[in-house]
Design an enzyme around this catalytic site. Structure first.
Site, PDB file in Angstrom:
ATOM      1  N   ASP A  34       0.654  -1.392   0.045  1.00  0.00           N
ATOM      2  CA  ASP A  34       0.195   0.205   0.011  1.00  0.00           C
ATOM      3  C   ASP A  34       0.847   1.013   0.091  1.00  0.00           C
ATOM      4  O   ASP A  34       1.757   1.897   0.471  1.00  0.00           O
ATOM      5  CB  ASP A  34      -0.861  -0.419   1.091  1.00  0.00           C
ATOM      6  N   GLU A  77       1.623   0.148  -5.435  1.00  0.00           N
ATOM      7  CA  GLU A  77       0.329   1.221  -5.836  1.00  0.00           C
ATOM      8  C   GLU A  77       0.851   2.148  -5.371  1.00  0.00           C
ATOM      9  O   GLU A  77       1.788   2.893  -4.615  1.00  0.00           O
ATOM     10  CB  GLU A  77      -0.293   0.993  -4.147  1.00  0.00           C
TER      11      GLU A  77
END
Length: 635
Positions: free
Chosen positions: A352, A381
């Site tokens: 993330d 990400e």
């Protein structure tokens, strides 16, 4: 007199260091022998443990390399060298306190672990919103106050790992090959003003599955059973930040454990909304929020203030920003990722908020992980819709002076362009499917385009269908996603027409899967429970997914795309004499595919089959296309 006082002080110091200390826990909870890097960091928790005297062990093959005493009196870092260690239970003597610690045998060598590839299709789901299998996760003892209320889109709904396990056959029926769950580690944040951390992005224990989802053992069982059915498991991790209720926040191990910790040290209790981060204490001058602007991380002209705001600022005030430049923090995080690979047998990691963390530190993590697990895969990400930015984050990119070692990046350009194209007519220049063509044009920037993950929606975006159920453009999007040179990712429920937008709250794009919870009147897990429209979409998607599985033309083939012509966009995939031709009518009117234009990929072939419908087409003459029609022709 002075000499007497000095002697008494020294005696008191020695007595304190030699006192039997209290040890509450050690992380990692256990470890594995036979790793390429034999070094092991143990984080020891306990009141006053910093003052423990010597640390020793007589376990064969284990040596105490160093002991680090942090700023807080309640932490001790012990670094061990396991070069010659064999599996077994060793005894550590920490300041007179004897502690048992298990060293385990690895189930396989690091080289044997295989990550996800472009031969896979990842199915992303939120455990809290997918299915409930236990039915006993209301207010678990020891957890901060929370509430399961399915009528509230921003509260917990009660899904769990057992619910997912009970539906593994659904995934194999659908035809996906890998499951990516949003984070499943403990998020022990209390509900606040109608919001909760059901999403999982505020970790409070890096070695424990959230009890509302299940146990570590249940996670391992789910992974094992998924593997037995040919499904891989991708774990969502967050190195950029942790949750406000992590023990590190109330008692910082060191002054530089977090970025901008001076605000944190003065504000132990924050009146805040855990989703938006708004709160009365947030306005203090010492608090630094991230700008959410990722460009400064790669900007050759970036100012120090812009770069600091991006990397050192907190994502929200309820998620303190970890300082990966602290080598002890980084080692802790690196080890945690290795531990889950070894303990649960996961097949991949989705990281993330990748660019928000320290770039050099993250590259170090990826380099170490690739050395230990060369065939593993991690996707980061990188939410910027410019291919040049995304490509610079990929391993071995020539666009960056420093190597990220990150094998897979997320194609936000594809998502962004498709989001615009779906509401446009494909014209002779820029609109509609021209946007997709113009995005793929930049694939020369990627070190490896086949290690780019594409998607049409996820948990942070509007659903592709938004608030409608028009499947024509959805089918075009999926046909593209599942045939081009990418690793495709689906979002749960799209195959049964789940929709929603973020206009009011993120929870409206994270609705419960119909049939996953007790009392649901609608069960989309079964053919009998689906509506006619849902079954038609499920069947169409499943046919495409099963056709893709093991299809080397899609996973290994070259890709040739043609500039959209008279509203028609054509992409050819070719491998060892076989061809797959994707044909999309990018308009809401009938169109004609001028076959002569595509002679270089059609050749002398005439009769071809559309794998989506089973219908045959004659490519010796122009093909008439219905509005927004999609064809996948195989020959």
């Amino acid at each position: 007199m002075k000499r007497t006082i000095w002697a008494l002080a020294l005696l008191f110091s020695v007595m304190t260091m030699n006192a039997v200390v209290k040890i509450d826990r050690i992380e990692p909870t256990d470890w594995y022998v036979g790793m390429k890097n034999p070094s092991l960091q143990l984080m020891v928790y306990g009141k006053g443990v910093k003052n423990a005297g010597s640390v020793a062990t007589d376990y064969p093959g284990v040596k105490v390399d160093s002991v680090v005493r942090l700023d807080s009196p309640n932490y001790l870092l012990v670094y061990l060298d396991l070069s010659g260690a064999q599996p077994g239970t060793m005894t550590l003597n920490i300041g007179g306190r004897k502690v048992k610690y298990e060293l385990k045998q690895r189930t396989m060598r690091g080289e044997e672990r295989r990550g996800f590839t472009n031969a896979d299709v990842l199915y992303m789901l939120m455990p809290d919103r997918f299915a409930s299998g236990r039915g006993d996760n209301d207010q678990i003892r020891g957890m901060n106050a929370y509430k399961n209320d399915r009528s509230q889109p921003s509260l917990r709904h009660g899904g769990d790992l057992e619910g997912i396990r009970q539906h593994l056959d659904y995934f194999t029926e659908l035809g996906v090959t890998a499951l990516w769950f949003t984070p499943v580690l403990e998020n022990n944040s209390p509900d606040n003003n109608g919001y909760s951390t059901y999403h999982g992005y505020a970790t409070t224990d890096y070695y424990r599955i959230d009890p509302r989802f299940g146990t570590n053992g249940e996670y391992k069982r789910l992974t094992d059973e998924a593997h037995a059915k040919g499904l891989k498991i991708v774990m969502d991790m967050i190195f950029n930040h942790c949750g406000f209720e992590h023990p590190w926040v109330a008692d910082m191990p060191s002054a530089d454990w977090f970025n901008t910790p001076e605000w944190l040290s003065e504000t132990k209790q924050v009146a805040r909304d855990p989703m938006t981060g708004r709160g009365k204490d947030v306005k203090g001058s010492k608090y630094l929020q991230t700008s959410y602007k990722l460009m400064p991380v790669l900007d050759p002209y970036a100012s120090e203030v812009d770069l600091r705001e991006t990397v050192d600022g907190w994502f929200v005030p309820s998620m303190p920003d970890l300082n990966q430049r602290n080598p002890h923090v980084l080692t802790y995080l690196v080890q945690n990722s290795f531990w889950w690979i070894e303990t649960a047998g996961i097949d991949g990691i989705r990281m993330d908020t990748y660019p928000y963390a320290d770039r050099e530190a993250m590259a170090t993590w990826m380099k170490l992980l690739n050395e230990e697990y060369p065939n593993f895969n991690t996707v980061g990400e990188t939410w910027v819709a410019e291919p040049a930015y995304t490509a610079a984050w990929q391993k071995d990119s020539k666009l960056s002076a420093s190597n990220s070692y990150l094998k897979t990046v997320m194609d936000f350009s594809f998502y962004d362009k498709l989001k615009q194209a779906k509401n446009e007519e494909t014209d002779p220049w820029w609109d509609g499917l021209n946007r997709i063509y113009n995005s793929f044009v930049y694939d020369y920037l990627y070190a490896d385009p086949s290690n780019v993950m594409a998607f049409i929606e996820n948990h942070d975006t509007d659903r592709f269908l938004e608030n409608g159920r028009d499947t024509l453009m959805l089918k075009q999007a999926l046909a593209l996603l599942l045939t081009v040179n990418r690793i495709p990712q689906l979002y749960y429920g799209t195959e049964v027409l789940m929709n929603g937008t973020k206009e009011v709250t993120d929870g409206n794009v994270r609705k419960d899967f119909p049939g996953g919870f007790p009392g649901d009147s609608h069960n989309a897990f079964t053919k009998e429970g689906r509506t006619q429209a849902e079954q038609a979409m499920f069947q169409w998607t499943s046919r495409l997914l099963h056709w893709r599985k093991g299809n080397e033309v899609i996973t290994k083939g070259t890709q040739t795309q043609f500039v959209p012509y008279r509203g028609v966009y054509v992409i050819a995939r070719r491998y060892q004499g076989k061809t797959v031709l994707l044909v999309l009518n990018g308009t809401t009117k009938p169109a004609v595919m001028d076959v002569a234009r595509y002679a270089e990929v059609i050749g002398a072939v005439s009769r071809v089959k559309d794998i989506l419908t089973g219908h045959y087409y004659d490519l010796s003459k122009d093909v008439q296309l219905k509005p927004r029609q999609s064809l996948i022709l195989e020959y």
